[in-house]
Design a protein around this motif. Structure first.
Motif, PDB file in Angstrom:
ATOM      1  N   GLU A  99      -7.868  14.394  21.642  1.00 14.77           N
ATOM      2  CA  GLU A  99      -8.687  12.937  22.323  1.00 14.77           C
ATOM      3  C   GLU A  99      -8.709  11.803  21.508  1.00 14.77           C
ATOM      4  O   GLU A  99      -8.458  11.158  21.853  1.00 14.77           O
ATOM      5  CB  GLU A  99     -10.155  13.643  22.766  1.00 14.77           C
ATOM      6  CG  GLU A  99     -10.558  12.139  23.876  1.00 14.77           C
ATOM      7  CD  GLU A  99     -12.239  12.420  24.150  1.00 14.77           C
ATOM      8  OE1 GLU A  99     -12.678  11.809  24.533  1.00 14.77           O
ATOM      9  OE2 GLU A  99     -12.204  14.186  23.876  1.00 14.77           O
ATOM     10  N   TYR A 100      -8.950  12.207  19.936  1.00 18.48           N
ATOM     11  CA  TYR A 100      -9.325  11.179  18.786  1.00 18.48           C
ATOM     12  C   TYR A 100      -7.664  10.530  18.634  1.00 18.48           C
ATOM     13  O   TYR A 100      -7.608   9.017  18.679  1.00 18.48           O
ATOM     14  CB  TYR A 100      -9.602  12.055  17.293  1.00 18.48           C
ATOM     15  CG  TYR A 100      -9.849  10.804  16.629  1.00 18.48           C
ATOM     16  CD1 TYR A 100     -11.134  10.505  16.452  1.00 18.48           C
ATOM     17  CD2 TYR A 100      -8.658  10.652  15.151  1.00 18.48           C
ATOM     18  CE1 TYR A 100     -10.894   8.792  15.715  1.00 18.48           C
ATOM     19  CE2 TYR A 100      -8.835   9.674  14.604  1.00 18.48           C
ATOM     20  CZ  TYR A 100     -10.243   9.056  14.205  1.00 18.48           C
ATOM     21  OH  TYR A 100     -10.170   8.764  13.653  1.00 18.48           O
ATOM     22  N   VAL A 101      -6.833  11.253  18.674  1.00 18.25           N
ATOM     23  CA  VAL A 101      -5.543  10.626  17.997  1.00 18.25           C
ATOM     24  C   VAL A 101      -4.680  10.229  19.745  1.00 18.25           C
ATOM     25  O   VAL A 101      -4.668   8.651  19.408  1.00 18.25           O
ATOM     26  CB  VAL A 101      -4.665  11.984  18.187  1.00 18.25           C
ATOM     27  CG1 VAL A 101      -3.163  11.575  17.738  1.00 18.25           C
ATOM     28  CG2 VAL A 101      -5.188  12.804  16.363  1.00 18.25           C
ATOM     29  N   GLN A 102      -4.864  10.618  20.459  1.00 16.69           N
ATOM     30  CA  GLN A 102      -5.101   9.576  21.573  1.00 16.69           C
ATOM     31  C   GLN A 102      -5.415   8.634  21.746  1.00 16.69           C
ATOM     32  O   GLN A 102      -5.159   7.741  22.077  1.00 16.69           O
ATOM     33  CB  GLN A 102      -5.391  10.791  23.088  1.00 16.69           C
ATOM     34  CG  GLN A 102      -3.980  11.626  23.237  1.00 16.69           C
ATOM     35  CD  GLN A 102      -4.538  12.710  24.400  1.00 16.69           C
ATOM     36  OE1 GLN A 102      -5.843  13.092  24.834  1.00 16.69           O
ATOM     37  NE2 GLN A 102      -3.970  13.634  25.103  1.00 16.69           N
ATOM     38  N   GLN A 103      -6.602   8.235  21.683  1.00 17.72           N
ATOM     39  CA  GLN A 103      -7.237   7.434  21.558  1.00 17.72           C
ATOM     40  C   GLN A 103      -6.725   5.783  20.468  1.00 17.72           C
ATOM     41  O   GLN A 103      -7.014   5.098  20.681  1.00 17.72           O
ATOM     42  CB  GLN A 103      -9.227   6.949  21.516  1.00 17.72           C
ATOM     43  CG  GLN A 103      -9.585   8.033  22.488  1.00 17.72           C
ATOM     44  CD  GLN A 103     -10.943   8.178  21.973  1.00 17.72           C
ATOM     45  OE1 GLN A 103     -11.326   8.453  20.955  1.00 17.72           O
ATOM     46  NE2 GLN A 103     -11.944   8.646  23.596  1.00 17.72           N
ATOM     47  N   HIS A 104      -6.339   6.550  19.290  1.00 13.55           N
ATOM     48  CA  HIS A 104      -6.123   6.115  18.483  1.00 13.55           C
ATOM     49  C   HIS A 104      -4.445   5.520  17.987  1.00 13.55           C
ATOM     50  O   HIS A 104      -4.558   4.884  17.222  1.00 13.55           O
ATOM     51  CB  HIS A 104      -6.609   6.791  16.594  1.00 13.55           C
ATOM     52  CG  HIS A 104      -8.123   6.083  16.715  1.00 13.55           C
ATOM     53  ND1 HIS A 104      -8.970   7.104  17.822  1.00 13.55           N
ATOM     54  CD2 HIS A 104      -8.524   5.240  15.837  1.00 13.55           C
ATOM     55  CE1 HIS A 104     -10.130   6.619  16.954  1.00 13.55           C
ATOM     56  NE2 HIS A 104      -9.978   5.917  16.441  1.00 13.55           N
ATOM     57  N   ILE A 105      -3.563   6.550  18.428  1.00 11.07           N
ATOM     58  CA  ILE A 105      -1.838   5.953  18.477  1.00 11.07           C
ATOM     59  C   ILE A 105      -1.417   5.995  20.314  1.00 11.07           C
ATOM     60  O   ILE A 105      -1.869   6.603  21.038  1.00 11.07           O
ATOM     61  CB  ILE A 105      -1.652   6.947  17.641  1.00 11.07           C
ATOM     62  CG1 ILE A 105      -1.203   7.984  18.019  1.00 11.07           C
ATOM     63  CG2 ILE A 105      -1.522   6.824  16.547  1.00 11.07           C
ATOM     64  CD1 ILE A 105      -0.571   9.124  17.570  1.00 11.07           C
TER      65      ILE A 105
END
Length: 289
Positions: free
Chosen positions: A145-151
């Motif tokens: 979820e964190y990565v999906q929100q940032h790239i």
């Protein structure tokens, strides 16, 4: 050519005039301007706050607009001397008239930019660590979820391993040389990808003594062409700039980021077969099996 920069001028002995100027070819327009009182020296931080707001969020984030034109104006990426593409590379080299030089302003802006750059560096390192853990199959839903929100991502993704052909190195090449080349390759990849530079990571396969750059290839990146054309242009650029025999190993296409570890696994398999196959610049999993 469109260019934005600052000017900071004294207005009598009581005010500073901060202007953000938009230059298109040889025409200049002041797009934002504001006076700051110097009667209270603690107020000198206010123009710095406005500068940082503009750098991070663009013209619409500024209050008290008073310029020659209205409308949206994108955040500046440079200070008039060098056109830098990413905000984490900003250099405090803004334009000052001789009679308006104020060391306090210079120092405050420099410190703020350094803090911003360090914050960006830490954020990028954290994101890279999360992305590597997903690639290696060691993630959890919160990490994804964190990565999906940032790239930016798409529904179809592949893992691409980018590295210098090992045949370029003699047996006595030191690791330090390979590491230096890897770092240079990584930086060139990020420069080429620009807005998609965070899709690149280093040392995904470091435990295998592979000096690689990992790249998450998304379908949206080659919507206007095809994968072979896109990667062909990419590797041509890398080879020309680096001057070394760069190769790419392209894993199997997977549905989304959650499945990228499977694509990474197929890329590793292709790498293990590479020495027994016809020499190429780009190896695709689909054509190895």
């Amino acid at each position: 050519m469109i260019q934005d920069y600052f000017s900071l001028d004294k207005k009598g002995n009581d005010y500073l005039l901060l202007r953000i100027i938009n230059k298109v070819d040889f025409e200049e327009e002041v797009v934002w301007a504001r006076d700051f009182s110097l009667s209270d020296r603690t107020g000198i931080s206010k123009p710095v706050e406005q500068l940082m707001s503009y750098l991070k969020s663009g013209l619409d984030s500024l209050s008290d607009w008073n310029g020659d034109m209205e409308g949206f104006h994108s955040s500046i990426q440079h200070f008039g001397f060098e056109n830098l593409l990413r905000t984490d590379n900003l250099i405090p080299a803004f334009i000052l008239r001789e009679d308006a030089k104020m060391p306090e302003i210079n120092l405050l802006i420099f410190n703020e930019l350094e803090k911003e750059r360090e914050t960006k560096k830490l954020e990028n390192a954290y994101l890279s660590g999360k992305l590597i853990s997903i690639i290696q199959g060691r993630s959890d839903p919160l990490t994804i979820e964190y990565v999906q929100q940032h790239i930016r991502l798409s529904e179809q993704v592949r893992y691409v391993e980018i590295l210098i052909d090992e045949k370029n190195y003699e047996d006595d090449y030191e690791d330090s040389v390979k590491l230096a080349n890897q770092k240079q390759l990584y930086n060139i990849c990020k420069d080429y990808l620009q807005d998609d530079s965070q899709h690149c990571v280093m040392d995904v396969s470091i435990q295998e003594k592979v000096y690689d750059v990992g790249f998450i290839l998304c379908r949206y990146m080659y919507e206007s062409s095809d994968i072979k054309e896109y990667l062909g242009d990419f590797i041509k650029y890398l080879r020309e700039i680096l001057g070394l025999p760069v190769i790419m190993i392209v894993g199997k296409e997977e549905k989304n980021l959650e499945k990228i570890a499977k694509s990474y696994s197929t890329a590793r398999r292709v790498r293990s077969f590479q020495g027994f196959r016809e020499k190429k610049e780009i190896y695709y999993y689909e054509y190895i099996e």
